[in-house]
Design a protein around this motif. Structure first.
Motif, PDB file in Angstrom:
ATOM      1  N   VAL A  61       0.870  -1.178   0.000  1.00  0.00           N
ATOM      2  CA  VAL A  61       0.000   0.000   0.000  1.00  0.00           C
ATOM      3  C   VAL A  61       0.907   1.228   0.000  1.00  0.00           C
ATOM      4  N   ASP A  62       0.736   2.100  -0.957  1.00  0.00           N
ATOM      5  CA  ASP A  62       1.617   3.279  -1.061  1.00  0.00           C
ATOM      6  C   ASP A  62       0.894   4.378  -1.814  1.00  0.00           C
ATOM      7  N   ASN A  63       1.165   5.630  -1.434  1.00  0.00           N
ATOM      8  CA  ASN A  63       0.565   6.745  -2.182  1.00  0.00           C
ATOM      9  C   ASN A  63       1.582   7.432  -3.113  1.00  0.00           C
ATOM     10  N   TYR A  64       2.770   6.866  -3.204  1.00  0.00           N
ATOM     11  CA  TYR A  64       3.848   7.347  -4.093  1.00  0.00           C
ATOM     12  C   TYR A  64       4.306   8.767  -3.761  1.00  0.00           C
ATOM     13  N   PHE A  65       4.163   9.183  -2.506  1.00  0.00           N
ATOM     14  CA  PHE A  65       4.605  10.534  -2.161  1.00  0.00           C
ATOM     15  C   PHE A  65       6.121  10.655  -2.345  1.00  0.00           C
ATOM     16  N   ARG A  85      -2.770   1.733  -4.587  1.00  0.00           N
ATOM     17  CA  ARG A  85      -2.487   3.156  -4.336  1.00  0.00           C
ATOM     18  C   ARG A  85      -3.442   3.629  -3.244  1.00  0.00           C
ATOM     19  N   HIS A  86      -2.884   4.035  -2.124  1.00  0.00           N
ATOM     20  CA  HIS A  86      -3.741   4.406  -1.000  1.00  0.00           C
ATOM     21  C   HIS A  86      -2.927   5.238  -0.016  1.00  0.00           C
ATOM     22  N   ASP A  87      -3.587   6.219   0.581  1.00  0.00           N
ATOM     23  CA  ASP A  87      -2.942   7.034   1.604  1.00  0.00           C
ATOM     24  C   ASP A  87      -3.281   6.413   2.964  1.00  0.00           C
ATOM     25  N   VAL A  88      -2.279   6.027   3.720  1.00  0.00           N
ATOM     26  CA  VAL A  88      -2.547   5.277   4.955  1.00  0.00           C
ATOM     27  C   VAL A  88      -3.172   6.127   6.056  1.00  0.00           C
ATOM     28  N   THR A  89      -3.336   7.426   5.836  1.00  0.00           N
ATOM     29  CA  THR A  89      -4.075   8.197   6.841  1.00  0.00           C
ATOM     30  C   THR A  89      -5.577   7.958   6.694  1.00  0.00           C
ATOM     31  N   GLU A  90      -5.981   7.295   5.611  1.00  0.00           N
ATOM     32  CA  GLU A  90      -7.382   6.894   5.429  1.00  0.00           C
ATOM     33  C   GLU A  90      -7.497   5.413   5.755  1.00  0.00           C
ATOM     34  N   PRO A  91      -8.652   4.994   6.351  1.00  0.00           N
ATOM     35  CA  PRO A  91      -8.804   3.563   6.682  1.00  0.00           C
ATOM     36  C   PRO A  91      -8.825   2.687   5.425  1.00  0.00           C
ATOM     37  N   LEU A  92      -8.385   1.486   5.599  1.00  0.00           N
ATOM     38  CA  LEU A  92      -8.405   0.503   4.502  1.00  0.00           C
ATOM     39  C   LEU A  92      -8.607  -0.864   5.135  1.00  0.00           C
ATOM     40  N   ALA A 103       5.265   3.180   5.723  1.00  0.00           N
ATOM     41  CA  ALA A 103       4.777   4.392   5.061  1.00  0.00           C
ATOM     42  C   ALA A 103       5.039   5.609   5.934  1.00  0.00           C
ATOM     43  N   CYS A 104       5.790   6.537   5.406  1.00  0.00           N
ATOM     44  CA  CYS A 104       6.133   7.742   6.157  1.00  0.00           C
ATOM     45  C   CYS A 104       7.249   8.456   5.402  1.00  0.00           C
ATOM     46  N   PRO A 105       7.061   9.741   5.104  1.00  0.00           N
ATOM     47  CA  PRO A 105       8.173  10.450   4.470  1.00  0.00           C
ATOM     48  C   PRO A 105       9.352  10.471   5.443  1.00  0.00           C
ATOM     49  N   ALA A 106      10.520  10.024   5.003  1.00  0.00           N
ATOM     50  CA  ALA A 106      11.624   9.824   5.932  1.00  0.00           C
ATOM     51  C   ALA A 106      12.732  10.866   5.800  1.00  0.00           C
ATOM     52  N   SER A 107      12.742  11.585   4.685  1.00  0.00           N
ATOM     53  CA  SER A 107      13.812  12.561   4.503  1.00  0.00           C
ATOM     54  C   SER A 107      13.364  13.910   5.066  1.00  0.00           C
ATOM     55  N   PRO A 108      14.283  14.605   5.789  1.00  0.00           N
ATOM     56  CA  PRO A 108      13.886  15.885   6.393  1.00  0.00           C
ATOM     57  C   PRO A 108      13.231  16.843   5.399  1.00  0.00           C
ATOM     58  N   ILE A 133      -7.968  -0.515  12.499  1.00  0.00           N
ATOM     59  CA  ILE A 133      -6.971   0.470  12.881  1.00  0.00           C
ATOM     60  C   ILE A 133      -7.338   1.769  12.199  1.00  0.00           C
ATOM     61  N   ASP A 134      -7.775   2.721  12.976  1.00  0.00           N
ATOM     62  CA  ASP A 134      -8.247   3.980  12.420  1.00  0.00           C
ATOM     63  C   ASP A 134      -7.080   4.783  11.872  1.00  0.00           C
ATOM     64  N   GLY A 135      -7.277   5.386  10.718  1.00  0.00           N
ATOM     65  CA  GLY A 135      -6.230   6.230  10.152  1.00  0.00           C
ATOM     66  C   GLY A 135      -5.084   5.403   9.629  1.00  0.00           C
ATOM     67  N   GLN A 136      -5.120   4.141   9.755  1.00  0.00           N
ATOM     68  CA  GLN A 136      -4.041   3.324   9.234  1.00  0.00           C
ATOM     69  C   GLN A 136      -4.579   2.168   8.401  1.00  0.00           C
ATOM     70  N   ILE A 137      -4.876   1.106   8.933  1.00  0.00           N
ATOM     71  CA  ILE A 137      -5.167  -0.072   8.148  1.00  0.00           C
ATOM     72  C   ILE A 137      -6.207  -0.968   8.820  1.00  0.00           C
ATOM     73  N   ILE A 138      -6.475  -1.933   8.610  1.00  0.00           N
ATOM     74  CA  ILE A 138      -6.655  -3.360   8.850  1.00  0.00           C
ATOM     75  C   ILE A 138      -8.001  -3.907   9.307  1.00  0.00           C
ATOM     76  N   GLU A 139      -8.340  -4.941   8.713  1.00  0.00           N
ATOM     77  CA  GLU A 139      -9.495  -5.732   9.108  1.00  0.00           C
ATOM     78  C   GLU A 139      -9.015  -7.161   9.249  1.00  0.00           C
ATOM     79  N   ALA A 140      -9.237  -7.766  10.391  1.00  0.00           N
ATOM     80  CA  ALA A 140      -8.911  -9.182  10.514  1.00  0.00           C
ATOM     81  C   ALA A 140     -10.024  -9.822  11.315  1.00  0.00           C
ATOM     82  N   GLN A 141     -10.696 -10.780  10.755  1.00  0.00           N
ATOM     83  CA  GLN A 141     -11.870 -11.351  11.415  1.00  0.00           C
ATOM     84  C   GLN A 141     -11.470 -12.195  12.616  1.00  0.00           C
ATOM     85  N   ASN A 142     -10.400 -12.922  12.514  1.00  0.00           N
ATOM     86  CA  ASN A 142     -10.056 -13.840  13.584  1.00  0.00           C
ATOM     87  C   ASN A 142      -8.953 -13.272  14.469  1.00  0.00           C
TER      88      ASN A 142
END
Ligand SMILES: NC(=O)c1ccc[n+]([C@@H]2O[C@H](COP(=O)([O-])OP(=O)(O)OC[C@H]3O[C@@H](n4cnc5c(N)ncnc54)[C@H](O)[C@@H]3O)[C@@H](O)[C@H]2O)c1
Ligand SMILES: O=c1ccn([C@@H]2O[C@H](COP(=O)(O)OP(=O)(O)O[C@H]3OC[C@@H](O)[C@H](O)[C@H]3O)[C@@H](O)[C@H]2O)c(=O)[nH]1
Length: 361
Positions: A61-65, A85-92, A103-108, A133-142
Motif C-alpha cells: 500500500v503506497d501513495n507514491y509521495f 495506491r492508498h494514503d494510509v491516513t485513510e482507513p483501509l 509508510a512515512c516520508p523519511a527525509s527531512p 486500525i483507524d487512520g491506518q489499516i486493517i481488518e482481521a476477522q479472527n
C-alpha cells in the motif's frame, strides 16, 4: 431427454475435482504480508526479499509521495503480489497475517513539507474487537495481524549517551522543526506498546539507523543520496556545517535482513538496527561512524576525485552524533550488518549512474 439410468449415474457421480489453481503454490500462501510504504527505498527491497519465499503473498500500500512504482516493476502482475495506491491516513480494510509499517516520508526535506499530516501518519489506532486500525489499516476477522513499526534512531534526538542503547530515553526537542518526525515516531512507539499491553496485539518495533543503498530517491535530500548524485553531476558536495556531526550508515540488504529477523523472532523490541562498524577486524581499522566531512571525502575518493567539497548552512536540531549499540540485535536476533560503507557505496553508485544516465569513464 436423459434416461432414468443416466439420471441416477449423474446423481451418484462424484463432484467435479476442484480447479487445479486451488492446489497451485500461488493459491496457498502460508503468510499474507502487507507492506505500507513498499514502493519506497527500504520497502521495495523488503518486497524483493519476501517475494523470494514462494509461501508469501505480498500486498503493498503506497501513495507514491516519495516512492515509485518503478521500484516494484518486476513484481507487477505477479500472482503473489498486489499493489494498492492508498494514503494510509485513510482507513483501509485488508485481511493479512503480518504488517510491516514503513509508510512515512523519511527525509527531512519531505517530512518538513507538511508536518501536521506527517505527524499523524505515525499514529496507530487499533480497535481490538473488530480488528480496525483507524487512520491506518486493517481488518482481521479472527486474529489481528502482527505489526512491525519502522521507528528510528531519531527517537534519541541529539543524544547525550554514545553509542545509543535501546534503554536510552533520548534528548528530543518537542517543538522544533524535526519534532513532527522524531516525536511522531516516539508516539507511534507508545501506541504500539499500549495496544500490546491493553489488547494483546503482537508488535515489533525496529529503531532504524541511517540506511543507504540503490533505489534511494535521487533528490531525496538525505546525505548519502545527495553526495552520490552531486559527485556524478560534477556538483560540489554540500557538507552541512559544522561537518563534524556523525552518522553510522547501514546498507539496505543488511537492514532488510534485520527487519525480517525481528518480525520472525520472539521479541517485541524496540531493537536498534544499524551499522556501528564493530565487525571490522582490528588489522584494518575502520569504524561504522563517520563525520559528514569524512563521508564527503570517501565519496570524492571513490566516485569523483575532481569534485569540490563545500560547507553550507545546516538546519536546526541536527543531531551531533549517532551510532547504534546493537548488542540486543546480536543477542536476540543473531543479527549484525555485513556490508561496509566502502563496499556499499559503489553498489549505490552503479544504480545512480544508470538512473542519471552517467556512464563510468
Ligand atoms: N532510510 C533510513 O535511513 C531510515 C532510518 C530510520 C527510519 N526509517 C523509516 O523506514 C521507513 C522507510 O523509509 P525509506 O527510507 O524507505 O523512505 P522512503 O521515503 O523511500 O519510503 C517511504 C514510503 O512511504 C510512502 N508513503 C509516505 N506517506 C504515505 C502515506 N500517507 N500513505 C501511503 N504511503 C505513504 C512513500 O511514497 C514511500 O514509498 C520510514 O518509516 C522511515 O521513517 C528509515
Ligand atoms: O546534503 C547534505 C545533507 C545532509 N547532510 C548532513 O548529513 C547528516 C545526515 O542527514 P540526513 O538527512 O541524511 O539524515 P538524518 O540523520 O538527519 O535523519 C535520517 O536518519 C534517521 C531517519 O529516520 C530519517 O529517515 C533520516 O531523516 C546530517 O548531519 C546533515 O546535516 C549534509 O551534510 N549534506
Amino acid at each position: 431427454m436423459a434416461s432414468n439410468g443416466e439420471k441416477q449415474s449423474a446423481a451418484t457421480k462424484a463432484p467435479p475435482a476442484p480447479s487445479p489453481l486451488r492446489t497451485s503454490k500461488f493459491c496457498q500462501p502460508n503468510m499474507r504480508i502487507l507492506i505500507t510504504g513498499g514502493a519506497g527505498f527500504i520497502g521495495s527491497h523488503l518486497v524483493d526479499r519476501l517475494m523470494e519465499n514462494e509461501k508469501n503473498e505480498v500486498i503493498v500500500v503506497d501513495n507514491y509521495f516519495t516512492g515509485s512504482k518503478d521500484n516494484l516493476r518486476k513484481w507487477i502482475s505477479h500472482p503473489r503480489f498486489e499493489l494498492i495506491r492508498h494514503d494510509v491516513t485513510e482507513p483501509l480494510l485488508v485481511e493479512v497475517d503480518q504488517i510491516y509499517h514503513l509508510a512515512c516520508p523519511a527525509s527531512p526535506i519531505f517530512y518538513k513539507h507538511n508536518p501536521v499530516k506527517f505527524l499523524c501518519i505515525r499514529f496507530f489506532k487499533f480497535e481490538s474487537g473488530n480488528g480496525y486500525i483507524d487512520g491506518q489499516i486493517i481488518e482481521a476477522q479472527n486474529a489481528l495481524p502482527m505489526i512491525l513499526l519502522t521507528s528510528t534512531s531519531e527517537v534519541y534526538g541529539d543524544p547525550l549517551i554514545h553509542p545509543q542503547p535501546e534503554t536510552y530515553w533520548g534528548n528530543v526537542n518537542p517543538i522544533g522543526v524535526r519534532s513532527c518526525y522524531d516525536e511522531g515516531k516516539r508516539v507511534a512507539e507508545t501506541l504500539m506498546f499500549d495496544y500490546h499491553r491493553q489488547h494483546g496485539i503482537e508488535i515489533r518495533v525496529a529503531r532504524i539507523f541511517n540506511t543507504y543503498g540503490p533505489r534511494m530517491n535521487i533528490d531525496d535530500g538525505r546525505v548519502v543520496s545527495n553526495f552520490i548524485a552531486q559527485a556524478l553531476r560534477d556538483e560540489p558536495l554540500t557538507v552541512q556545517a559544522p561537518g563534524t556531526q556523525t552518522r553510522s550508515f547501514c546498507y539496505v540488504s543488511d537492514m532488510v535482513d534485520g527487519l525480517i529477523r525481528l518480525m520472525e523472532g520472539e521479541h517485541t523490541g524496540p531493537i536498534n538496527l544499524g551499522n556501528p562498524g564493530e565487525f571490522v577486524e582490528p588489522s584494518t581499522p575502520q569504524t561504522g561512524e563517520f563525520t559528514m566531512l569524512e563521508l564527503a571525502e570517501t565519496v570524492k575518493e571513490l566516485i569523483n576525485p575532481d569534485v569540490k567539497i563545500v560547507t553550507v548552512e545546516n538546519t536546526p536540531d541536527d543531531p551531533r552524533q549517532r551510532k547504534p549499540d546493537i548488542t540486543k540485535a546480536k543477542e536476540l536476533l543473531g543479527w549484525e550488518p555485513k556490508i561496509k560503507l566502502r563496499e556499499g557505496l559503489p553498489l549505490m553508485e552503479e544504480d545512480f549512474r544508470l538512473r542519471l544516465g552517467v556512464p563510468k569513464k
